[in-house]
Design a protein around this motif. Structure first.
Motif, PDB file in Angstrom:
ATOM      1  N   ALA A   3     -11.770  -2.058 -16.753  1.00 28.09           N
ATOM      2  CA  ALA A   3     -10.397  -1.926 -16.566  1.00 28.09           C
ATOM      3  C   ALA A   3     -10.018  -1.403 -17.843  1.00 28.09           C
ATOM      4  N   ALA A   4     -10.734  -1.694 -18.954  1.00 28.25           N
ATOM      5  CA  ALA A   4      -9.962  -0.937 -20.287  1.00 28.25           C
ATOM      6  C   ALA A   4     -10.478  -0.232 -20.460  1.00 28.25           C
ATOM      7  N   LYS A   5     -12.340   0.478 -19.799  1.00 27.37           N
ATOM      8  CA  LYS A   5     -12.526   1.143 -20.278  1.00 27.37           C
ATOM      9  C   LYS A   5     -11.884   2.297 -19.193  1.00 27.37           C
ATOM     10  N   HIS A   6     -11.617   2.518 -17.809  1.00 29.74           N
ATOM     11  CA  HIS A   6     -10.859   3.134 -17.384  1.00 29.74           C
ATOM     12  C   HIS A   6      -9.416   3.567 -17.729  1.00 29.74           C
ATOM     13  N   MET A   7      -8.901   2.314 -18.266  1.00 31.56           N
ATOM     14  CA  MET A   7      -7.245   3.363 -18.783  1.00 31.56           C
ATOM     15  C   MET A   7      -7.638   3.708 -19.738  1.00 31.56           C
ATOM     16  N   GLU A   8      -8.378   3.475 -20.554  1.00 31.66           N
ATOM     17  CA  GLU A   8      -8.679   4.896 -22.025  1.00 31.66           C
ATOM     18  C   GLU A   8      -8.433   6.214 -21.530  1.00 31.66           C
ATOM     19  N   SER A   9      -9.662   5.842 -20.188  1.00 35.63           N
ATOM     20  CA  SER A   9     -10.149   7.820 -19.798  1.00 35.63           C
ATOM     21  C   SER A   9      -9.059   8.428 -19.808  1.00 35.63           C
ATOM     22  N   ALA A  10      -7.894   7.207 -18.359  1.00 36.48           N
ATOM     23  CA  ALA A  10      -6.255   7.825 -17.989  1.00 36.48           C
ATOM     24  C   ALA A  10      -5.654   8.314 -19.350  1.00 36.48           C
ATOM     25  N   ALA A  11      -5.800   7.153 -20.782  1.00 32.55           N
ATOM     26  CA  ALA A  11      -4.845   7.299 -21.107  1.00 32.55           C
ATOM     27  C   ALA A  11      -5.323   9.250 -22.339  1.00 32.55           C
ATOM     28  N   ALA A  12      -6.903   9.156 -22.342  1.00 30.50           N
ATOM     29  CA  ALA A  12      -7.068  10.682 -22.461  1.00 30.50           C
ATOM     30  C   ALA A  12      -6.702  11.676 -22.063  1.00 30.50           C
ATOM     31  N   LEU A  13      -7.102  11.673 -20.669  1.00 33.48           N
ATOM     32  CA  LEU A  13      -6.136  12.759 -19.901  1.00 33.48           C
ATOM     33  C   LEU A  13      -5.375  12.835 -20.642  1.00 33.48           C
ATOM     34  N   ALA A  14      -3.859  11.570 -20.162  1.00 37.53           N
ATOM     35  CA  ALA A  14      -2.618  12.264 -19.919  1.00 37.53           C
ATOM     36  C   ALA A  14      -2.442  13.037 -21.642  1.00 37.53           C
ATOM     37  N   LYS A  15      -2.966  12.686 -22.786  1.00 36.44           N
ATOM     38  CA  LYS A  15      -2.659  13.429 -24.270  1.00 36.44           C
ATOM     39  C   LYS A  15      -2.929  15.373 -23.846  1.00 36.44           C
ATOM     40  N   GLU A  16      -4.355  14.766 -22.736  1.00 33.89           N
ATOM     41  CA  GLU A  16      -5.071  16.217 -22.526  1.00 33.89           C
ATOM     42  C   GLU A  16      -3.137  17.228 -21.652  1.00 33.89           C
ATOM     43  N   LEU A  17      -3.007  15.921 -21.170  1.00 33.47           N
ATOM     44  CA  LEU A  17      -1.565  16.828 -20.251  1.00 33.47           C
ATOM     45  C   LEU A  17      -0.221  16.696 -21.249  1.00 33.47           C
ATOM     46  N   GLY A  18       0.277  16.013 -22.127  1.00 31.41           N
ATOM     47  CA  GLY A  18       1.113  16.389 -23.275  1.00 31.41           C
ATOM     48  C   GLY A  18       1.932  15.120 -22.092  1.00 31.41           C
ATOM     49  N   ARG A  19       1.132  14.021 -21.612  1.00 29.31           N
ATOM     50  CA  ARG A  19       1.709  13.080 -21.264  1.00 29.31           C
ATOM     51  C   ARG A  19       2.376  12.089 -22.310  1.00 29.31           C
ATOM     52  N   TRP A  20       3.028  11.881 -23.552  1.00 30.03           N
ATOM     53  CA  TRP A  20       3.560  10.763 -24.303  1.00 30.03           C
ATOM     54  C   TRP A  20       3.618   9.749 -23.933  1.00 30.03           C
ATOM     55  N   GLU A  52       3.350   8.195 -21.453  1.00 33.76           N
ATOM     56  CA  GLU A  52       1.599   7.906 -20.561  1.00 33.76           C
ATOM     57  C   GLU A  52       0.640   7.325 -21.521  1.00 33.76           C
ATOM     58  N   VAL A  53       0.698   8.377 -22.879  1.00 35.03           N
ATOM     59  CA  VAL A  53      -0.464   8.286 -23.504  1.00 35.03           C
ATOM     60  C   VAL A  53      -0.580   6.520 -25.004  1.00 35.03           C
ATOM     61  N   SER A  54       0.675   6.169 -24.803  1.00 36.58           N
ATOM     62  CA  SER A  54       1.258   5.485 -25.450  1.00 36.58           C
ATOM     63  C   SER A  54       0.876   3.863 -24.626  1.00 36.58           C
ATOM     64  N   ASP A  55       1.615   3.839 -23.471  1.00 37.07           N
ATOM     65  CA  ASP A  55       1.600   2.681 -22.683  1.00 37.07           C
ATOM     66  C   ASP A  55       0.311   2.426 -22.133  1.00 37.07           C
ATOM     67  N   HIS A  56      -0.688   3.822 -21.731  1.00 38.80           N
ATOM     68  CA  HIS A  56      -2.384   3.451 -21.405  1.00 38.80           C
ATOM     69  C   HIS A  56      -3.227   2.981 -22.028  1.00 38.80           C
ATOM     70  N   TYR A  57      -2.673   3.203 -23.249  1.00 37.05           N
ATOM     71  CA  TYR A  57      -3.645   2.562 -24.676  1.00 37.05           C
ATOM     72  C   TYR A  57      -3.255   1.660 -24.549  1.00 37.05           C
ATOM     73  N   ARG A  58      -1.904   1.249 -24.380  1.00 37.31           N
ATOM     74  CA  ARG A  58      -1.903  -0.364 -24.975  1.00 37.31           C
ATOM     75  C   ARG A  58      -1.886  -1.342 -23.987  1.00 37.31           C
ATOM     76  N   ARG A  59      -1.942  -0.885 -23.238  1.00 39.87           N
ATOM     77  CA  ARG A  59      -2.926  -1.590 -21.630  1.00 39.87           C
ATOM     78  C   ARG A  59      -4.056  -1.881 -21.760  1.00 39.87           C
ATOM     79  N   ALA A  60      -4.595  -0.982 -22.114  1.00 40.83           N
ATOM     80  CA  ALA A  60      -6.373  -0.549 -22.313  1.00 40.83           C
ATOM     81  C   ALA A  60      -6.739  -2.390 -23.735  1.00 40.83           C
ATOM     82  N   SER A  61      -5.329  -1.555 -24.405  1.00 36.81           N
ATOM     83  CA  SER A  61      -6.064  -2.929 -25.483  1.00 36.81           C
ATOM     84  C   SER A  61      -5.836  -4.306 -24.934  1.00 36.81           C
ATOM     85  N   GLU A  62      -4.567  -4.692 -24.114  1.00 37.74           N
ATOM     86  CA  GLU A  62      -4.324  -5.956 -23.542  1.00 37.74           C
ATOM     87  C   GLU A  62      -5.828  -6.320 -22.838  1.00 37.74           C
TER      88      GLU A  62
END
Length: 298
Positions: A71-88, A90-100
């Motif tokens: 689940a964490a790995k997939h959330m990191e992938s989503a965060a990386a894509l959010a970065k590509e999309l400029g969804r800042w 979501e970048v923070s939220d998704h990486y934080r969730r991955a960390s949890e």
């Protein structure tokens, strides 16, 4: 092929997660596999928006089937894509969730790494959030007794504060770094203690806060490893030059090899010393040292 169409895979997976008169329980295991296939398909198409959504759902699916690591790995992938999309956000939220999720697995290093990735992505667009992320990344490692792995994170947060001209905050982070390094017994860590404390003193001097620099020096000198070091002697020379109002000596000390071994961001500050008016500094000191007039009751 129909089965490889990511849009159809998403529709099929969504149906498997919804209850109906004919489906009384969600089939998250099958649905998660379909979400994962869809995410790969969308990414191959370079459809980052839909790929991000697919990875988000795949992450939730892995949580539902009790697999926090995946689940964490997939959330990191989503965060990386959010970065590509400029969804800042979501970048923070998704990486934080991955960390949890990594923490649920008992894995502090990838948990901290995820927060650091988010911080690096946000340094320019949201520096305050980047500092918070770096701070949280440090805490994750320190709570697991891995202070030595946090040194680069403290350095990165300090650089942001200096860039934003928040010198008191920068010095505070350097002192925290010194405390963290002092908890480690490795020789390299003790070296970081010395560098961090000298750097904090230089930052205070750059901010033309001589009193705080002096206090910082006195406090750090209570620590034996700093008291008997070249960094202590260098700081002492700087402070003495300030007390004497000797700009040339300040510049001379700032070019010493001891300071040349500090981080580049600190070296740049040191090379610009002295800042402010040294004469004004001496007047302030003289004012503080004036004896109290016992006859003056005002």
């Amino acid at each position: 092929m129909a089965n490889s169409d990511p849009d159809k895979l998403m529709i099929k997976a969504d149906k498997l997660t919804k209850l109906s008169f004919t489906r009384w329980s969600a089939d998250w295991r099958t649905a998660t596999s379909l979400y994962e296939q869809a995410a790969i398909g969308y990414r191959f198409r370079k459809d980052n928006e839909k790929a991000k959504e697919a990875f988000e759902k795949a992450s939730k699916g892995q949580e539902m089937i009790s697999s926090p690591w995946d689940a964490a790995k997939h959330m990191e992938s989503a965060a990386a894509l959010a970065k590509e999309l400029g969804r800042w956000n979501e970048v923070s939220d998704h990486y934080r969730r991955a960390s949890e999720l990594y923490i649920e697995c008992g894995r502090s290093q990838p948990a901290s790494d995820g927060l650091a990735k988010a911080a690096r992505a946000l340094e320019d667009v949201a520096p305050d959030e980047a500092v918070r992320l770096y701070t949280d990344a440090c805490v994750v490692l320190e709570e697991d007794g891995k202070e030595q792995m946090a040194f680069d994170l403290y350095r990165a947060a300090t650089s942001i504060h200096v860039k934003l001209e928040r010198y008191t905050d920068a010095a505070t982070f350097l002192l925290k770094w010194g405390v963290a390094a002092d908890k480690c017994n490795a020789i390299n860590s003790q070296c970081k203690v010395l560098l961090a404390y000298l750097s904090a003193i230089i930052v205070y001097l750059y901010a033309h806060d001589f009193q705080q620099a002096q206090k910082c020096y006195n406090d750090c000198s209570q620590i034996e490893v700093f008291l008997n070091s070249d960094q202590n002697r260098c700081a002492s020379k700087l402070l003495s030059a300030y007390e004497e109002g000797d700009a040339e000596e300040i510049k001379h000390v700032a070019k010493s090899s001891t300071i040349s071994n500090l981080d580049h961001v600190i070296i740049r500050l040191a090379r610009k010393l002295p800042t402010g008016d040294l004469k004004e500094l001496k007047r302030e000191e003289a004012k503080e040292e004036e004896p109290l007039d016992e006859n003056d009751l005002t």
